[in-house]
Design a protein around this motif. Structure first.
Motif, mmCIF file in Angstrom:
data_model
loop_
_atom_site.group_PDB
_atom_site.id
_atom_site.type_symbol
_atom_site.label_atom_id
_atom_site.label_comp_id
_atom_site.label_asym_id
_atom_site.label_seq_id
_atom_site.Cartn_x
_atom_site.Cartn_y
_atom_site.Cartn_z
ATOM 1 N N MET A 1 61.523 44.615 36.326
ATOM 2 C CA MET A 1 61.342 44.193 34.934
ATOM 3 C C MET A 1 61.765 42.743 34.747
ATOM 4 N N SER A 2 62.854 42.338 35.387
ATOM 5 C CA SER A 2 63.311 40.949 35.284
ATOM 6 C C SER A 2 62.291 39.999 35.897
ATOM 7 N N LEU A 3 61.753 40.374 37.048
ATOM 8 C CA LEU A 3 60.741 39.543 37.692
ATOM 9 C C LEU A 3 59.497 39.418 36.820
ATOM 10 N N LEU A 4 59.061 40.529 36.238
ATOM 11 C CA LEU A 4 57.874 40.484 35.381
ATOM 12 C C LEU A 4 58.120 39.643 34.132
ATOM 13 N N ALA A 5 59.295 39.770 33.558
ATOM 14 C CA ALA A 5 59.610 38.934 32.385
ATOM 15 C C ALA A 5 59.609 37.469 32.787
ATOM 16 N N ALA A 6 60.143 37.174 33.966
ATOM 17 C CA ALA A 6 60.143 35.790 34.453
ATOM 18 C C ALA A 6 58.723 35.277 34.652
ATOM 19 N N ASP B 1 57.943 36.019 18.312
ATOM 20 C CA ASP B 1 56.787 35.453 17.617
ATOM 21 C C ASP B 1 55.529 35.414 18.476
ATOM 22 N N THR B 2 55.654 35.722 19.749
ATOM 23 C CA THR B 2 54.494 35.710 20.641
ATOM 24 C C THR B 2 53.639 36.948 20.390
ATOM 25 N N GLU B 3 52.353 36.735 20.205
ATOM 26 C CA GLU B 3 51.401 37.837 20.038
ATOM 27 C C GLU B 3 50.854 38.222 21.405
ATOM 28 N N PHE B 4 50.701 39.512 21.630
ATOM 29 C CA PHE B 4 50.194 40.014 22.893
ATOM 30 C C PHE B 4 48.937 40.835 22.693
ATOM 31 N N SER B 5 48.062 40.730 23.661
ATOM 32 C CA SER B 5 46.926 41.633 23.782
ATOM 33 C C SER B 5 46.949 42.107 25.220
ATOM 34 N N ILE B 6 46.976 43.410 25.395
ATOM 35 C CA ILE B 6 47.053 43.961 26.751
ATOM 36 C C ILE B 6 46.099 45.136 26.862
ATOM 37 N N SER B 7 45.327 45.163 27.954
ATOM 38 C CA SER B 7 44.388 46.266 28.134
ATOM 39 C C SER B 7 44.224 46.583 29.614
ATOM 40 N N GLY B 8 43.946 47.838 29.880
ATOM 41 C CA GLY B 8 43.681 48.306 31.234
ATOM 42 C C GLY B 8 42.205 48.566 31.402
ATOM 43 N N GLU B 9 41.529 47.682 32.097
ATOM 44 C CA GLU B 9 40.071 47.770 32.261
ATOM 45 C C GLU B 9 39.665 47.806 33.730
ATOM 46 N N GLY B 10 40.647 47.844 34.622
ATOM 47 C CA GLY B 10 40.369 47.802 36.042
ATOM 48 C C GLY B 10 40.690 46.435 36.629
ATOM 49 N N SER B 11 41.105 46.422 37.880
ATOM 50 C CA SER B 11 41.509 45.185 38.548
ATOM 51 C C SER B 11 40.410 44.141 38.552
ATOM 52 N N GLY B 12 39.204 44.541 38.922
ATOM 53 C CA GLY B 12 38.091 43.602 38.987
ATOM 54 C C GLY B 12 37.793 42.958 37.652
ATOM 55 N N ASN B 13 37.867 43.745 36.586
ATOM 56 C CA ASN B 13 37.628 43.200 35.245
ATOM 57 C C ASN B 13 38.735 42.242 34.820
ATOM 58 N N GLY B 14 39.967 42.536 35.224
ATOM 59 C CA GLY B 14 41.070 41.626 34.913
ATOM 60 C C GLY B 14 40.894 40.290 35.614
ATOM 61 N N ILE B 15 40.532 40.337 36.892
ATOM 62 C CA ILE B 15 40.320 39.100 37.651
ATOM 63 C C ILE B 15 39.137 38.331 37.073
ATOM 64 N N LYS B 16 38.082 39.042 36.695
ATOM 65 C CA LYS B 16 36.911 38.390 36.080
ATOM 66 C C LYS B 16 37.313 37.707 34.777
ATOM 67 N N ALA B 17 38.143 38.364 33.982
ATOM 68 C CA ALA B 17 38.594 37.785 32.720
ATOM 69 C C ALA B 17 39.444 36.535 32.952
ATOM 70 N N GLN C 1 53.185 46.538 30.394
ATOM 71 C CA GLN C 1 53.635 46.856 29.036
ATOM 72 C C GLN C 1 55.154 46.756 28.926
ATOM 73 N N ALA C 2 55.857 47.230 29.950
ATOM 74 C CA ALA C 2 57.321 47.147 29.945
ATOM 75 C C ALA C 2 57.776 45.685 29.987
ATOM 76 N N ALA C 3 57.103 44.872 30.808
ATOM 77 C CA ALA C 3 57.440 43.448 30.875
ATOM 78 C C ALA C 3 57.155 42.760 29.544
ATOM 79 N N MET C 4 56.045 43.150 28.919
ATOM 80 C CA MET C 4 55.676 42.584 27.625
ATOM 81 C C MET C 4 56.760 42.879 26.587
#
Length: 149
Positions: A6-11, A52-68, A40-43
């Motif tokens: 969790m610390s690494l992800l927050a970093a 104050d930071t707004e987040f948008s997070i979604s699970g669409e598959g690895s390939g779709n994340g890399i494409k995005a 989600q836990a890191a977020m």
């Protein structure tokens, strides 16, 4: 170990937000459904530090994340696989420079009931069961007329 992850992800999120020297007003994460709970836990940790930071997070598959990430529609791509060479080349062509960072190791652990006489399965036999080439335990020394899946 969980605290370390969790610390690494927050970093990572903090470093990503400070990429241009200032905090990001919003961060979009897309990609792997396997990595989604970790992201989600890191977020949540990040939001505790920077509410104050707004987040948008979604699970669409690895390939779709890399494409995005390549298309510029997210800042962080969650992936349960390493980025492919073709994807790296495409990212560079579009001015994106992905930086892979491992946060966990995923594995498949085969479990067979103790009453099943099939034991000492080889990696090839496990592949064949997973791919549907082996459809009956008797093919690998187990009881007859039972499907391994």
């Amino acid at each position: 170990m969980k605290k370390l992850v969790m610390s690494l992800l927050a970093a990572i999120l903090i470093l990503g937000a400070f990429g241009n020297g200032a905090l990001a007003a919003s961060l979009t994460l897309k990609g792997s459904t396997t990595v989604l709970p970790i992201a989600q836990a890191a977020m949540e940790k990040y939001k505790a530090l920077y509410p104050d930071t707004e987040f948008s997070i979604s699970g669409e598959g690895s390939g779709n994340g890399i494409k995005a990430l390549i298309d510029g529609t997210c800042e962080i791509a969650n992936s349960s696989r390493f980025i492919k060479l073709e994807e790296v080349k495409l990212a560079f062509e579009k001015g994106a420079y992905p930086v892979p960072f491992g946060v966990a190791i995923d594995a498949i652990v085969p479990v067979v009931h103790p009453d099943n006489s099939a034991n000492n399965l080889t990696l090839q036999q496990l592949r064949d069961i997973y791919n549907g080439k082996i459809t009956n335990w008797k093919e690998v020394g187990g009881p007859t007329n039972r499907s391994p899946c």
